[in-house]
Design an enzyme around this catalytic site. Structure first.
Site, PDB file in Angstrom:
ATOM      1  N   TYR A  79     -19.994  19.499  15.944  1.00  0.00           N
ATOM      2  CA  TYR A  79     -18.735  18.898  15.485  1.00  0.00           C
ATOM      3  C   TYR A  79     -18.001  19.849  14.527  1.00  0.00           C
ATOM      4  CZ  TYR A  79     -20.885  14.472  17.067  1.00  0.00           C
ATOM      5  OH  TYR A  79     -21.505  13.487  17.793  1.00  0.00           O
TER       6      TYR A  79
ATOM      7  N   HIS B 220     -29.293  16.932  20.620  1.00  0.00           N
ATOM      8  CA  HIS B 220     -27.990  16.346  20.979  1.00  0.00           C
ATOM      9  C   HIS B 220     -27.893  16.032  22.474  1.00  0.00           C
ATOM     10  CE1 HIS B 220     -23.569  16.418  19.448  1.00  0.00           C
ATOM     11  NE2 HIS B 220     -23.734  15.457  20.317  1.00  0.00           N
TER      12      HIS B 220
HETATM   13  P1  NAP Z   1     -15.375   5.433  18.764  1.00  0.00           P
HETATM   14  O1  NAP Z   1     -16.052   5.254  17.462  1.00  0.00           O
HETATM   15  O2  NAP Z   1     -15.659   4.513  19.889  1.00  0.00           O
HETATM   16  O3  NAP Z   1     -13.801   5.436  18.555  1.00  0.00           O
HETATM   17  C1  NAP Z   1     -13.205   6.182  17.544  1.00  0.00           C
HETATM   18  C2  NAP Z   1     -11.696   6.002  17.651  1.00  0.00           C
HETATM   19  O4  NAP Z   1     -11.374   4.627  17.405  1.00  0.00           O
HETATM   20  C3  NAP Z   1     -10.943   6.830  16.648  1.00  0.00           C
HETATM   21  O5  NAP Z   1      -9.838   7.398  17.334  1.00  0.00           O
HETATM   22  C4  NAP Z   1     -10.483   5.835  15.604  1.00  0.00           C
HETATM   23  O6  NAP Z   1      -9.207   6.183  15.092  1.00  0.00           O
HETATM   24  C5  NAP Z   1     -10.402   4.535  16.380  1.00  0.00           C
HETATM   25  N1  NAP Z   1     -10.771   3.384  15.545  1.00  0.00           N
HETATM   26  C6  NAP Z   1     -11.767   3.321  14.628  1.00  0.00           C
HETATM   27  N2  NAP Z   1     -11.828   2.108  14.073  1.00  0.00           N
HETATM   28  C7  NAP Z   1     -10.847   1.369  14.634  1.00  0.00           C
HETATM   29  C8  NAP Z   1     -10.396   0.045  14.444  1.00  0.00           C
HETATM   30  N3  NAP Z   1     -10.994  -0.765  13.574  1.00  0.00           N
HETATM   31  N4  NAP Z   1      -9.343  -0.391  15.194  1.00  0.00           N
HETATM   32  C9  NAP Z   1      -8.736   0.428  16.082  1.00  0.00           C
HETATM   33  N5  NAP Z   1      -9.126   1.710  16.302  1.00  0.00           N
HETATM   34  C10 NAP Z   1     -10.160   2.168  15.572  1.00  0.00           C
HETATM   35  O7  NAP Z   1     -15.604   6.898  19.356  1.00  0.00           O
HETATM   36  P2  NAP Z   1     -16.352   8.223  18.952  1.00  0.00           P
HETATM   37  O8  NAP Z   1     -15.817   8.834  17.719  1.00  0.00           O
HETATM   38  O9  NAP Z   1     -16.324   9.024  20.178  1.00  0.00           O
HETATM   39  O10 NAP Z   1     -17.866   7.740  18.676  1.00  0.00           O
HETATM   40  C11 NAP Z   1     -18.309   7.363  17.391  1.00  0.00           C
HETATM   41  C12 NAP Z   1     -19.258   8.378  16.817  1.00  0.00           C
HETATM   42  O11 NAP Z   1     -20.431   8.484  17.625  1.00  0.00           O
HETATM   43  C13 NAP Z   1     -18.722   9.824  16.807  1.00  0.00           C
HETATM   44  O12 NAP Z   1     -17.751  10.025  15.808  1.00  0.00           O
HETATM   45  C14 NAP Z   1     -19.988  10.593  16.647  1.00  0.00           C
HETATM   46  O13 NAP Z   1     -20.431  10.574  15.293  1.00  0.00           O
HETATM   47  C15 NAP Z   1     -20.933   9.805  17.561  1.00  0.00           C
HETATM   48  N6  NAP Z   1     -20.985  10.353  18.943  1.00  0.00           N
HETATM   49  C16 NAP Z   1     -22.137  10.911  19.365  1.00  0.00           C
HETATM   50  C17 NAP Z   1     -22.223  11.471  20.629  1.00  0.00           C
HETATM   51  C18 NAP Z   1     -23.487  12.094  21.098  1.00  0.00           C
HETATM   52  O14 NAP Z   1     -23.441  12.851  22.081  1.00  0.00           O
HETATM   53  N7  NAP Z   1     -24.614  11.813  20.470  1.00  0.00           N
HETATM   54  C19 NAP Z   1     -21.115  11.445  21.497  1.00  0.00           C
HETATM   55  C20 NAP Z   1     -19.972  10.837  21.039  1.00  0.00           C
HETATM   56  C21 NAP Z   1     -19.901  10.273  19.782  1.00  0.00           C
HETATM   57  P3  NAP Z   1      -8.971   6.795  13.616  1.00  0.00           P
HETATM   58  O15 NAP Z   1     -10.082   7.726  13.286  1.00  0.00           O
HETATM   59  O16 NAP Z   1      -7.658   7.492  13.776  1.00  0.00           O
HETATM   60  O17 NAP Z   1      -8.893   5.625  12.671  1.00  0.00           O
END
Ligand code: NAP
Length: 319
Positions: free
Chosen positions: A54, A116
């Site tokens: 990241y 990962h």
């Molecule tokens: P997510 O958490 O499903 O969605 C994040 C998005 O949703 C952001 O654009 C955020 O916008 C928005 N959001 C957050 N809270 C909200 C709310 N209450 N209402 C409306 N929109 C909202 O997606 P993700 O970031 O892909 O996944 C979460 C975390 O999982 C990652 O950040 C990472 O740490 C981890 N991850 C791990 C892997 C892996 O391979 N192990 C892969 C993907 C993700 P804003 O930030 O603009 O508020």
């Protein structure tokens, strides 16, 4: 149904059930992750999920250091996860990369270190090595050997717990079969449009705790297609949220918590960080849980593009 605020790992540690995601590569301005993590810790989050790839371990480290210095938390209050990147799957490279990650994080140890992805790229300083035809350059490492590197890192005290991410059932079993220390956690995509139920059952039966990433289906992902289902617009979800006086995001997270999962929603928006942490003053009934399960479309948003051309680990294995 009441849900606990933390989930016990097999070794005895507790992982806070609601953590803060940090994957923001395309979206966040410099300093945004640092500010978000500072705001999250001030809000009460004690669990932060980051990763080598990241590119923001530095900012996460700055935020943690600031909140320890201002007396909000002690290091022991926090649960910090980071992840080994695909370019360091050689057994000896695992500890080398974790030491560099710890320097970026300004920490002596992490609470959880995850592989990962099961796929290995060519070792080196380029995170996504590609050939002249723009194809990823893979390198073979038996995941059992990489896992030995993870065990070495735990033995050295650089991480308290070790686990995996994005492994399918076959790969999970292979790690378990060769393990001296079993993986205690798997981090995989789970949200109402992608229930991932078979893999969750498979892992929980083998005593792995499960962390649901992309709990909202990563709505702002840059590779979104125009005909992809949009989670927050599903009428069932909107109706349940309206009936509860909660946001669709809160209902999604509560649904996942009631499935016994850890969640790591990402936001850099203070009001959303707050919203995503307020999940314990309502509950979903059995009927509402069933309705939420009915939203499943087996719609995965992560991973295909990297792994589809991999000769050894096709992501097309169903679970
Ligand atoms: P997510 O958490 O499903 O969605 C994040 C998005 O949703 C952001 O654009 C955020 O916008 C928005 N959001 C957050 N809270 C909200 C709310 N209450 N209402 C409306 N929109 C909202 O997606 P993700 O970031 O892909 O996944 C979460 C975390 O999982 C990652 O950040 C990472 O740490 C981890 N991850 C791990 C892997 C892996 O391979 N192990 C892969 C993907 C993700 P804003 O930030 O603009 O508020």
């Amino acid at each position: 149904m009441s849900v606990p605020k933390s989930v016990a790992l097999p070794g005895g540690a507790q992982i806070p059930a609601v953590g803060c995601g940090t994957w923001t590569v395309w979206q966040a301005a410099p300093g945004a992750v640092r500010d978000a993590i500072k705001a999250a810790i001030a809000e009460g989050y004690r669990h932060v999920d980051c990763a080598w790839v990241y590119g923001n371990e530095q900012e996460v480290g700055e935020a943690i250091e600031a909140k320890i210095k201002d007396g909000t938390v002690a290091r022991s209050d926090l649960f910090i996860t980071t992840k080994l990147w695909d370019t360091a799957h050689r057994r000896g490279a695992v500890t080398e990369q974790l030491k560099k990650a710890l320097a970026r994080l300004r920490l002596d140890y992490v609470d959880l270190y995850l592989i990962h992805w099961p796929t290995s790229f060519k070792e080196g300083d380029i995170d996504f090595p590609k050939d002249d035809n723009d194809k990823h350059i893979f390198e073979f490492h038996d995941i059992q050997d990489t896992w030995k590197g993870m065990e070495d890192a735990k033995d050295a005290g650089l991480t308290k717990n070790i686990g995996i991410s994005n492994f399918n059932s076959k790969q999970v079993q292979r790690v378990i079969d060769g393990a001296r220390i079993k993986p205690c956690n798997i981090q995989i995509e789970v949200n109402p449009l992608f229930s991932n139920a078979r893999l969750i059952d498979f892992c929980q039966e083998r005593e792995l705790t499960v962390t649901a990433y992309a709990p909202f289906g990563s709505p702002n992902r840059p590779w979104k297609k125009s005909d992809d289902p949009v989670l927050f617009e599903q009428p069932i979800l909107k109706d349940i949220a309206a009936a509860k006086g909660k946001s669709p995001a809160q209902v999604c997270l509560r649904f996942l918590l009631q499935r016994g999962l850890v969640v790591i929603p990402k936001s850099v928006t203070p009001s959303r960080l707050k919203e995503n942490f307020q999940l314990y003053d309502f509950e979903l009934s059995e009927a509402e849980m069933k309705q939420m399960f009915s939203l499943n479309r087996d719609h995965r948003v992560y991973g295909q593009e990297i792994t589809l051309d991999h000769p050894e680990y096709p992501f097309s294995i169903p679970f």
